[in-house]
Write an enzyme that holds these catalytic residues in place. Structure first.
Site, PDB file in Angstrom:
ATOM      1  N   LYS A  44       0.843  -1.207   0.000  1.00  0.00           N
ATOM      2  CA  LYS A  44       0.000   0.000   0.000  1.00  0.00           C
ATOM      3  C   LYS A  44       0.871   1.248   0.000  1.00  0.00           C
ATOM      4  CE  LYS A  44      -0.349  -0.252   5.034  1.00  0.00           C
ATOM      5  NZ  LYS A  44      -1.157  -0.825   6.137  1.00  0.00           N
ATOM      6  N   ARG A 142     -11.140   0.071  14.199  1.00  0.00           N
ATOM      7  CA  ARG A 142     -10.844   0.814  12.976  1.00  0.00           C
ATOM      8  C   ARG A 142     -11.803   0.382  11.873  1.00  0.00           C
ATOM      9  NH1 ARG A 142      -4.844   0.885  10.241  1.00  0.00           N
ATOM     10  NH2 ARG A 142      -5.367  -1.273   9.731  1.00  0.00           N
ATOM     11  N   HIS A 171      -6.743  -7.255  12.572  1.00  0.00           N
ATOM     12  CA  HIS A 171      -5.497  -6.481  12.639  1.00  0.00           C
ATOM     13  C   HIS A 171      -5.242  -6.128  14.098  1.00  0.00           C
ATOM     14  CE1 HIS A 171      -2.270  -4.218  10.865  1.00  0.00           C
ATOM     15  NE2 HIS A 171      -2.695  -3.071  11.310  1.00  0.00           N
ATOM     16  N   ARG A 227       0.565 -11.118   6.840  1.00  0.00           N
ATOM     17  CA  ARG A 227       0.496  -9.892   6.030  1.00  0.00           C
ATOM     18  C   ARG A 227       1.645  -8.982   6.428  1.00  0.00           C
ATOM     19  NH1 ARG A 227      -4.631  -9.638   8.302  1.00  0.00           N
ATOM     20  NH2 ARG A 227      -3.923  -7.843   9.493  1.00  0.00           N
ATOM     21  N   TYR A 271      14.378  30.972   5.493  1.00  0.00           N
ATOM     22  CA  TYR A 271      13.254  31.767   6.010  1.00  0.00           C
ATOM     23  C   TYR A 271      13.422  32.068   7.490  1.00  0.00           C
ATOM     24  CZ  TYR A 271      10.702  30.584   1.744  1.00  0.00           C
ATOM     25  OH  TYR A 271      10.310  30.435   0.447  1.00  0.00           O
ATOM     26  N   CYS A 319      12.989  24.361   3.468  1.00  0.00           N
ATOM     27  CA  CYS A 319      12.001  25.011   2.603  1.00  0.00           C
ATOM     28  C   CYS A 319      11.167  23.943   1.888  1.00  0.00           C
ATOM     29  CB  CYS A 319      12.704  25.883   1.559  1.00  0.00           C
ATOM     30  SG  CYS A 319      13.939  27.004   2.242  1.00  0.00           S
ATOM     31  N   ASP A 321      11.182  23.118  -1.272  1.00  0.00           N
ATOM     32  CA  ASP A 321      11.884  22.368  -2.316  1.00  0.00           C
ATOM     33  C   ASP A 321      13.391  22.277  -2.101  1.00  0.00           C
ATOM     34  OD1 ASP A 321       9.341  22.557  -3.809  1.00  0.00           O
ATOM     35  OD2 ASP A 321       9.929  24.664  -3.938  1.00  0.00           O
TER      36      ASP A 321
HETATM   37  C1  LIG Z   1      -0.538  -1.839   6.845  1.00  0.00           C
HETATM   38  C2  LIG Z   1      -1.155  -3.103   7.248  1.00  0.00           C
HETATM   39  C3  LIG Z   1      -0.374  -4.265   7.418  1.00  0.00           C
HETATM   40  C4  LIG Z   1       1.131  -4.256   7.376  1.00  0.00           C
HETATM   41  O1  LIG Z   1       1.613  -3.751   8.594  1.00  0.00           O
HETATM   42  P1  LIG Z   1       3.193  -3.712   8.892  1.00  0.00           P
HETATM   43  O2  LIG Z   1       3.273  -3.266  10.300  1.00  0.00           O
HETATM   44  O3  LIG Z   1       3.772  -2.725   7.948  1.00  0.00           O
HETATM   45  O4  LIG Z   1       3.700  -5.074   8.663  1.00  0.00           O
HETATM   46  C5  LIG Z   1      -1.039  -5.448   7.651  1.00  0.00           C
HETATM   47  N1  LIG Z   1      -2.386  -5.492   7.749  1.00  0.00           N
HETATM   48  C6  LIG Z   1      -3.162  -4.391   7.626  1.00  0.00           C
HETATM   49  C7  LIG Z   1      -4.634  -4.508   7.755  1.00  0.00           C
HETATM   50  C8  LIG Z   1      -2.571  -3.160   7.395  1.00  0.00           C
HETATM   51  O5  LIG Z   1      -3.344  -2.069   7.305  1.00  0.00           O
END
Ligand SMILES: *Cc1c(COP(=O)(O)O)cnc(C)c1O
Length: 387
Positions: A44, A142, A171, A227, A271, A319, A321
């Site tokens: 992602k 979430r 998660h 995951r 700045y 800054c 850029d």
């Molecule tokens: C981002 C995410 C992960 C990966 O998490 P890491 O800590 O980067 O391994 C796994 N599952 C879900 C649902 C996530 O949103």
């Protein structure tokens, strides 16, 4: 610094991605899994700023079984680049995105009846069956269906022939904390939800709940699939994971000095002129990387850059850029001894130069954030060079 020569044509700044590191990290993490446990690589946010397509291809060669993204567009990008593995979307997008999901064979998270049935309708109309992953909220609050309500939701959607459950997942909020009570509670709730579905004779698909910290620290929750995200990019989610698996950071951020001045004592920089040249023989060098490139302005006056294998102090406000740093020629006190530099010299903002290193963890600590955000931010605008 031969690698630094691979600078894009239009700008003296770039992000270097070491695809061998991505490959090796994938192999190292997959080695932690028992045979038969699948690896879903999370790419992602453009692979945490590293470039999703190139990274996914390296991961696939290294043994990734599936991919996960956050948005439909991210999934479509991977499909259009020829990625064939299953691709999950980690939350429910708006109903309007369902056609793209079906067209590109993406497998979204599902946790509402409305979304599930719309997905089924769209897939059926296309003569397809859409895979989905049932998201279960076990305590992170979430996304997902509450762990007590999984059976009820499945009973409302399972009649539909256009959808099929390819996975059931949750998660963890605290997988990075050893011996955490909330982690155990989430684990227990997830176990109950999965057992409820199985007892009712329903197919859960692949059961998965381990992010990188759980994958490294909790083999007991690997289930059917892990995951993994941050570890693939060579970064550790917690201090505790560092000694358990060897990973190599894949991202470096470099630029070239575009201008060198040796101003009079008292001359202000950037700045607000918050920095003033305190001594003679200080070079003020400009690098074309700024906060719009992901170099947070909160680091102003609180970071070092590497030049010719030496640390130099960034000075003045960062800054949009560009930023400036100081080189103390002739060993001015309070500055590290440094050789004079010139226009065109390579500056390392993140990564290694000689024996010195600036890590995403260093930078995160100075920014009061986590390494995840540091690398995501550098994905914003800089060109990526794959090495
Ligand atoms: C981002 C995410 C992960 C990966 O998490 P890491 O800590 O980067 O391994 C796994 N599952 C879900 C649902 C996530 O949103």
């Amino acid at each position: 610094m031969a690698r630094g020569l691979r600078c894009p044509d239009d700008r003296w700044a770039w992000v270097e991605i070491d695809l061998d590191a991505i490959h090796d990290n994938t192999v190292a993490l997959k080695r932690l899994l028992d045979r038969g446990v699948q690896m879903m690589c999370v790419v992602k946010a453009d692979a945490y700023g590293h470039g999703a397509v190139r990274c996914a291809k390296s991961m696939a060669r290294a043994g990734a079984d599936q991919f996960a993204v956050a948005t439909v567009r991210e999934g479509v990008e991977l499909r259009e680049a020829g990625i064939r593995e299953p691709i999950a979307i980690l939350s429910e997008p708006p109903l309007e995105a369902i056609q793209d999901i079906v067209d590109h064979n993406l497998a979204p998270a599902v946790y509402t009846q409305d979304f599930a049935l719309s997905l089924g309708e769209c897939a059926a109309a296309a003569g397809k069956v859409a895979n989905y992953h049932l998201a279960v909220d076990t305590g992170m609050t979430r996304i997902g269906v509450n762990w007590r309500d999984v059976l009820e939701l499945r009973r409302c959607i399972d009649f539909h022939r256009g959808i099929e459950c390819a996975g059931t997942f949750t998660h963890f909020a605290t997988a990075d904390v050893l011996g955490d009570w909330d982690f155990e509670m989430q684990r227990r709730r997830f176990g109950e939800a999965v057992a409820t579905l199985r007892d009712a004779g329903l197919d859960t698909g692949l059961v998965h709940c381990s992010n990188t910290p759980a994958t490294i620290m909790h083999p007991e929750v690997h289930e059917d699939m892990c995951r993994v995200g941050i570890g693939l990019y060579g970064l550790h989610p917690a201090v505790e994971t560092r000694r358990r698996v060897r990973l190599r950071p894949a991202m470096s951020v470099r630029g070239r000095i575009t201008r060198v001045e040796r101003p009079e004592v008292g001359t202000g920089v950037s700045y607000g002129l918050t920095y003033r040249v305190p001594k003679p023989n200080i070079q003020i060098c400009t690098v074309p990387i700024g906060y719009a490139d992901g170099l947070s302005r909160t680091l102003s006056g609180n970071m070092d850059v590497l030049v010719k294998g030496e640390r130099c102090r960034q000075v003045g406000r960062i800054c949009m850029d560009q930023f400036m740093f100081a080189v103390a020629v002739n060993n001015v006190r309070a500055y590290r001894p440094t050789q004079a530099v010139s226009q065109g010299d390579v500056v390392t903002v993140l990564g290694t130069d000689g024996n010195e290193m600036v890590s995403a963890d260093d930078m995160a600590a100075r920014r009061n954030t986590i390494n995840y955000e540091v690398v995501c931010d550098f994905g914003l605008r800089l060109d990526k060079v794959y090495v």
